[in-house]
Every structure is written in C-alpha cells, then in structure tokens.
Design a protein around this motif. Structure first.
Motif, PDB file in Angstrom:
ATOM      1  N   LEU A 220       0.815  -1.207   0.000  1.00 38.05           N
ATOM      2  CA  LEU A 220       0.000   0.000   0.000  1.00 38.05           C
ATOM      3  C   LEU A 220       0.851   1.260   0.000  1.00 38.05           C
ATOM      4  O   LEU A 220       0.625   2.184  -0.789  1.00 38.05           O
ATOM      5  CB  LEU A 220      -0.936   0.009   1.216  1.00 38.05           C
ATOM      6  CG  LEU A 220      -2.090  -0.988   1.193  1.00 38.05           C
ATOM      7  CD1 LEU A 220      -2.840  -0.970   2.510  1.00 38.05           C
ATOM      8  CD2 LEU A 220      -3.047  -0.691   0.043  1.00 38.05           C
TER       9      LEU A 220
ATOM     10  N   LEU B 253       1.240   5.116  -2.162  1.00 41.37           N
ATOM     11  CA  LEU B 253       0.627   6.275  -1.520  1.00 41.37           C
ATOM     12  C   LEU B 253       1.660   7.391  -1.384  1.00 41.37           C
ATOM     13  O   LEU B 253       2.578   7.290  -0.573  1.00 41.37           O
ATOM     14  CB  LEU B 253       0.071   5.895  -0.141  1.00 41.37           C
ATOM     15  CG  LEU B 253      -1.070   4.879  -0.127  1.00 41.37           C
ATOM     16  CD1 LEU B 253      -1.475   4.541   1.307  1.00 41.37           C
ATOM     17  CD2 LEU B 253      -2.282   5.386  -0.918  1.00 41.37           C
TER      18      LEU B 253
ATOM     19  N   ILE C  35       1.103  11.523   4.555  1.00 42.09           N
ATOM     20  CA  ILE C  35       1.296  10.085   4.747  1.00 42.09           C
ATOM     21  C   ILE C  35       2.791   9.823   4.852  1.00 42.09           C
ATOM     22  O   ILE C  35       3.571  10.340   4.048  1.00 42.09           O
ATOM     23  CB  ILE C  35       0.690   9.277   3.579  1.00 42.09           C
ATOM     24  CG1 ILE C  35      -0.827   9.480   3.533  1.00 42.09           C
ATOM     25  CG2 ILE C  35       1.007   7.792   3.712  1.00 42.09           C
ATOM     26  CD1 ILE C  35      -1.497   8.843   2.330  1.00 42.09           C
TER      27      ILE C  35
ATOM     28  N   CYS D 254      -6.262   8.703   0.787  1.00 45.16           N
ATOM     29  CA  CYS D 254      -6.386   7.237   0.880  1.00 45.16           C
ATOM     30  C   CYS D 254      -7.749   6.769   0.369  1.00 45.16           C
ATOM     31  O   CYS D 254      -7.844   5.820  -0.415  1.00 45.16           O
ATOM     32  CB  CYS D 254      -6.208   6.782   2.326  1.00 45.16           C
ATOM     33  SG  CYS D 254      -4.544   6.958   2.983  1.00 45.16           S
ATOM     34  N   HIS D 255      -8.796   7.438   0.819  1.00 42.56           N
ATOM     35  CA  HIS D 255     -10.153   7.020   0.473  1.00 42.56           C
ATOM     36  C   HIS D 255     -10.436   7.177  -1.019  1.00 42.56           C
ATOM     37  O   HIS D 255     -11.160   6.370  -1.600  1.00 42.56           O
ATOM     38  CB  HIS D 255     -11.175   7.800   1.300  1.00 42.56           C
ATOM     39  CG  HIS D 255     -11.149   7.449   2.757  1.00 42.56           C
ATOM     40  ND1 HIS D 255     -11.866   8.133   3.717  1.00 42.56           N
ATOM     41  CD2 HIS D 255     -10.476   6.462   3.427  1.00 42.56           C
ATOM     42  CE1 HIS D 255     -11.634   7.587   4.901  1.00 42.56           C
ATOM     43  NE2 HIS D 255     -10.800   6.578   4.754  1.00 42.56           N
TER      44      HIS D 255
ATOM     45  N   VAL E 273      -8.475   3.002  -0.237  1.00 49.04           N
ATOM     46  CA  VAL E 273      -7.667   2.425   0.836  1.00 49.04           C
ATOM     47  C   VAL E 273      -8.242   2.838   2.181  1.00 49.04           C
ATOM     48  O   VAL E 273      -8.447   4.032   2.436  1.00 49.04           O
ATOM     49  CB  VAL E 273      -6.194   2.875   0.734  1.00 49.04           C
ATOM     50  CG1 VAL E 273      -5.392   2.429   1.962  1.00 49.04           C
ATOM     51  CG2 VAL E 273      -5.545   2.315  -0.529  1.00 49.04           C
TER      52      VAL E 273
ATOM     53  N   HIS F  24      -7.614   2.864   6.266  1.00 48.50           N
ATOM     54  CA  HIS F  24      -6.510   2.723   7.223  1.00 48.50           C
ATOM     55  C   HIS F  24      -6.839   1.674   8.278  1.00 48.50           C
ATOM     56  O   HIS F  24      -6.038   0.813   8.590  1.00 48.50           O
ATOM     57  CB  HIS F  24      -6.197   4.069   7.886  1.00 48.50           C
ATOM     58  CG  HIS F  24      -4.967   4.037   8.731  1.00 48.50           C
ATOM     59  ND1 HIS F  24      -4.953   3.497  10.007  1.00 48.50           N
ATOM     60  CD2 HIS F  24      -3.695   4.441   8.488  1.00 48.50           C
ATOM     61  CE1 HIS F  24      -3.729   3.605  10.518  1.00 48.50           C
ATOM     62  NE2 HIS F  24      -2.946   4.164   9.610  1.00 48.50           N
TER      63      HIS F  24
ATOM     64  N   PHE G 142       0.387   1.314   8.386  1.00 46.73           N
ATOM     65  CA  PHE G 142      -0.662   0.796   7.514  1.00 46.73           C
ATOM     66  C   PHE G 142      -0.738  -0.731   7.567  1.00 46.73           C
ATOM     67  O   PHE G 142      -1.204  -1.363   6.629  1.00 46.73           O
ATOM     68  CB  PHE G 142      -0.423   1.265   6.077  1.00 46.73           C
ATOM     69  CG  PHE G 142      -0.840   2.695   5.833  1.00 46.73           C
ATOM     70  CD1 PHE G 142      -1.983   2.981   5.100  1.00 46.73           C
ATOM     71  CD2 PHE G 142      -0.107   3.744   6.358  1.00 46.73           C
ATOM     72  CE1 PHE G 142      -2.374   4.297   4.880  1.00 46.73           C
ATOM     73  CE2 PHE G 142      -0.481   5.063   6.139  1.00 46.73           C
ATOM     74  CZ  PHE G 142      -1.623   5.339   5.400  1.00 46.73           C
TER      75      PHE G 142
ATOM     76  N   ALA H 123      -4.245  -1.715   7.279  1.00 47.91           N
ATOM     77  CA  ALA H 123      -4.972  -1.077   6.177  1.00 47.91           C
ATOM     78  C   ALA H 123      -5.340  -2.099   5.113  1.00 47.91           C
ATOM     79  O   ALA H 123      -4.718  -3.150   4.982  1.00 47.91           O
ATOM     80  CB  ALA H 123      -4.112   0.037   5.562  1.00 47.91           C
TER      81      ALA H 123
END
Length: 399
Positions: free
Chosen positions: A139, A143, A148, A202-203, A207, A209, A230, A233
């Motif tokens: 992940l 990202l 992050i 993320c959303h 993804v 968390h 993560f 996640a």
C-alpha cells in the motif's frame, strides 16, 4: 529504492540544500551532459541524494539510461549501485520500540545524511514475512502524499525485512503528553485538517486505514502530521468485500464494528477522526472502554441507544441483544466523508488555497499557515526520573 519497490522514492522529502550540479558527457552522445539532478529526476530520487564517488562517470559509460526507456531491471540495478536496498547504507542509532514481529530503530541514511526510522521485521523460516508487513509495503509504495509517512527503501535479507521510513519527532499521543494534554485550538484545527487531507487521499484510492489512533499519527517539529502504520490497512475493492471486524484499537472503533459488522467502507476511519478530534480538543479520550461491552455503553450513553427506527436491523443483532443496554436517546447520523469535512466552515479561516494544494505539498508551504506556540509545551520530554523519553514509533502487535 531497492528490491521491488522501485517507485517508492518518488515522494521522498527533499532538502533545502541542493548539491551543485556535476556533469559528465554521455559516451553515445558526446555533446550531451548529465548531472546529479538529471539522475535524481530519472530515478525519482530525493534532491539531496549523495551519489557515490565516481558514480556519474560509471553511469555515463555503462548505463546510458537517457538514450532509451528505463526498464524495471535497469532501474533496480542503478538504485542498487547507489546503495538502495542495502543494510550498510543505514546506521542504527537508537531503539525506538519493539513488537511481536518487529523492532524499530532510529537511524541515519549515508546517502542523504537524514534521520530515518528502520522497521526491522524478523522473518520466520517457515512462515516468511507477516501479512501485515506485506500489506504495509504494497500500500505505502503507491501512496504519495504530504500527510502520509514516506517509505524510502526496502531491504530484504534472509533473516529480516527492513522498511526505511522518513523520521518524525513524535506521535500525536506524545505531543499531547508534552503539552500537558492541552493543545492550542488553532493547532488542533491544523492537525485535524491534515488528518482529513491524508485520509481523503487514501479514500479516493479505495484504501482504508482501519487503525486510526493518536499513536499512529506522526508529527514533526514543523507541525506536519502524517498517517503511519498501515499494517491493518486494506485496499477496498469494488464490489464490496467482507472484512475482519478485529480492526481499530478499541477506543476508536465505531459501534457497528464493535457489534460485529464486517461490511464497511470509509466510514470506519471517520469515526476514529471524530474520537481523535475530541481527544485533541479536551486532552482526554472520548470513549475509553476496557471491553467491547463497556465501549458500547460509553457510546450509547453519549449518543443514545439505537432502535429499529434509527438503526434498521439492530434489534436482531445477537451481540446487541445480549448486552441489554439501557434505552438512551439515540440520534442516528450519517458519518461525514473526509473530503466533505475538509470543506466544513470550521476550516474557513485557513483560506481557500489550502484546498487546492498538490498532494505532495505540505500545508505549511502556504505563508498564511503557521503552527502556534504551545504554552504548555515542554522543550525536553523528560520522564519523572529525569531521563529523556524515547519516541515510540507506531507498531501494532501484528506488525
């Protein structure tokens, strides 16, 4: 980076100091020159990278990467020659924390001279790498965002898998402790916005968390807040999959998950945002339950006990029935999305420009955004015995 995470250097933080360009001529194109900056851009390296002595000359003679498309194999070889993917590139300084499967060290990169966090995951001969480590790597390497934590490198040996992260000074829990559990409300607003900004990113990429808590939010001395750890996640595919309900630390776990729901989406993280916002504002946790039953009791006492009208299907939930909660008044409300929350009037004073920043740009790049001085902040985090308190890097028991 080394190993299979070739793209992980893409959003590595750059330094204000940029080395003077060193140029060499390409063998196949003597009229053309390459520089350190050219290689940094081509290999997606940080601007302050220190290339090994003689590397530019060797690069021009043996790896004329500017004359043809860059393959994964050639990129991996080039990164390895620089020093990525090698344990000897990093110096261990202090142990920051230890979990069931991993030990985290504060370290220094010989390539940039910057501090890093080295998460050393022990590999069992028969079991291999824990699934949480594999999940975290897969992940994080995709990202790339200012809010992050950046994964700089991956080092794979027979005995361990080491993840090299950017180093941040403390987590939100430690920040709260250092402030005497009283954060300046302007800073609360900045931290909350950065949390929402990282989550929204993320959303948007599907993804979740699934383990938001103050210990998993890292803060540096500039006030930049970054999502970390993560290990729990998940990438939420479409159509909806069934997920585990054994996620999220108890105090930040929403009632539907506490009651056994395995069908959830981004709202699982937004409940945690609300709990963390309250904790930053008041200095104490909102729902500090020690068991699932007690956690639900705290939630229902504040928000009301759900009924069939406010929560369809709740009266047939076996766990809910077995607890036999008092009938507190309940107001069912749909949880707000991170993107919508970022546009809430609460943040209007931060201005419009903060909403249009590129993903990899810090909110503090804006001149009008500044952290306020914390009146109760201790300059040195000292324990009662007088010894400096070590920073605890986020690690769940499965990481």
């Amino acid at each position: 980076m080394g190993s299979d995470g070739e793209s992980d250097q893409a959003s590595a933080t750059s330094s204000d100091e940029v080395h003077s360009p060193v140029r060499v001529r390409l063998r196949n194109n003597p009229g053309r020159k390459i520089s350190t900056e050219d290689i940094n851009k081509r290999l997606s390296l940080p601007a302050d990278i220190r290339l090994p002595d003689g590397y530019l000359e060797k690069f021009s003679l043996n790896s004329p990467l500017f004359d043809k498309p860059l393959s994964r194999r050639l990129r991996r070889v080039s990164l390895s020659e620089i020093g990525f993917g090698k344990l000897e590139t990093y110096v261990k300084l202090d142990k920051l924390g230890e979990g069931t499967y991993a030990t985290v060290y504060k370290g220094r990169s010989k390539l940039t001279d910057n501090l890093v966090a080295l998460k050393e995951i022990r590999l069992e001969h028969e079991e291999g790498a824990p699934c949480t480590a594999i999940r975290e790597v897969s992940l994080l390497k995709d990202l790339k965002h200012a809010n992050i934590v950046t994964l700089h490198d991956i080092i794979h040996t027979q005995k361990s898998l080491t993840l090299v992260f950017e180093y941040l000074d403390k987590d939100l829990k430690q920040y709260l402790d250092d402030c005497g559990n009283c954060i300046h409300m302007h800073n609360v607003k900045l931290f909350l916005f950065q949390l929402l900004r990282g989550l929204n990113y993320c959303h948007r990429r599907k993804v979740l968390h699934r383990d938001l808590k103050p210990q998993n939010l890292l803060i540096n001395d500039r006030g930049e807040l970054k999502l970390a750890d993560f290990g729990l996640a998940r990438a939420k595919s479409i159509p909806t999959k069934t997920y585990s309900n054994e996620v999220v630390t108890l105090w930040y776990r929403p009632p539907d998950i506490l009651l056994g729901s395995t069908d959830y989406s981004t709202q699982i993280d937004m409940w945690g945002v609300g709990c963390i916002f309250y904790e930053m504002s008041t200095g104490r946790p909102l729902f500090p339950g020690s068991t699932v039953e007690e956690e639900l009791h705290f939630i229902f006492k504040l928000l009301g006990t759900p009924t069939e009208e406010t929560w369809p299907g709740i009266t047939s939930n076996e766990e809910f029935i077995s607890y036999n909660y008092p009938r507190y008044r309940f107001e069912g409300k749909k949880r707000i999305a991170a993107e919508e929350a970022m546009r809430h009037p609460y943040f209007n004073c931060l201005g419009e420009r903060i909403l249009t920043l590129p993903d990899t740009t810090s909110i503090f790049a804006l001149q009008e955004i500044q952290l306020e001085k914390e009146p109760g902040m201790r300059t040195n985090s000292l324990s009662e015995s007088g010894k400096t308190t070590k920073h605890k890097w986020p690690m769940n028991d499965d990481s």
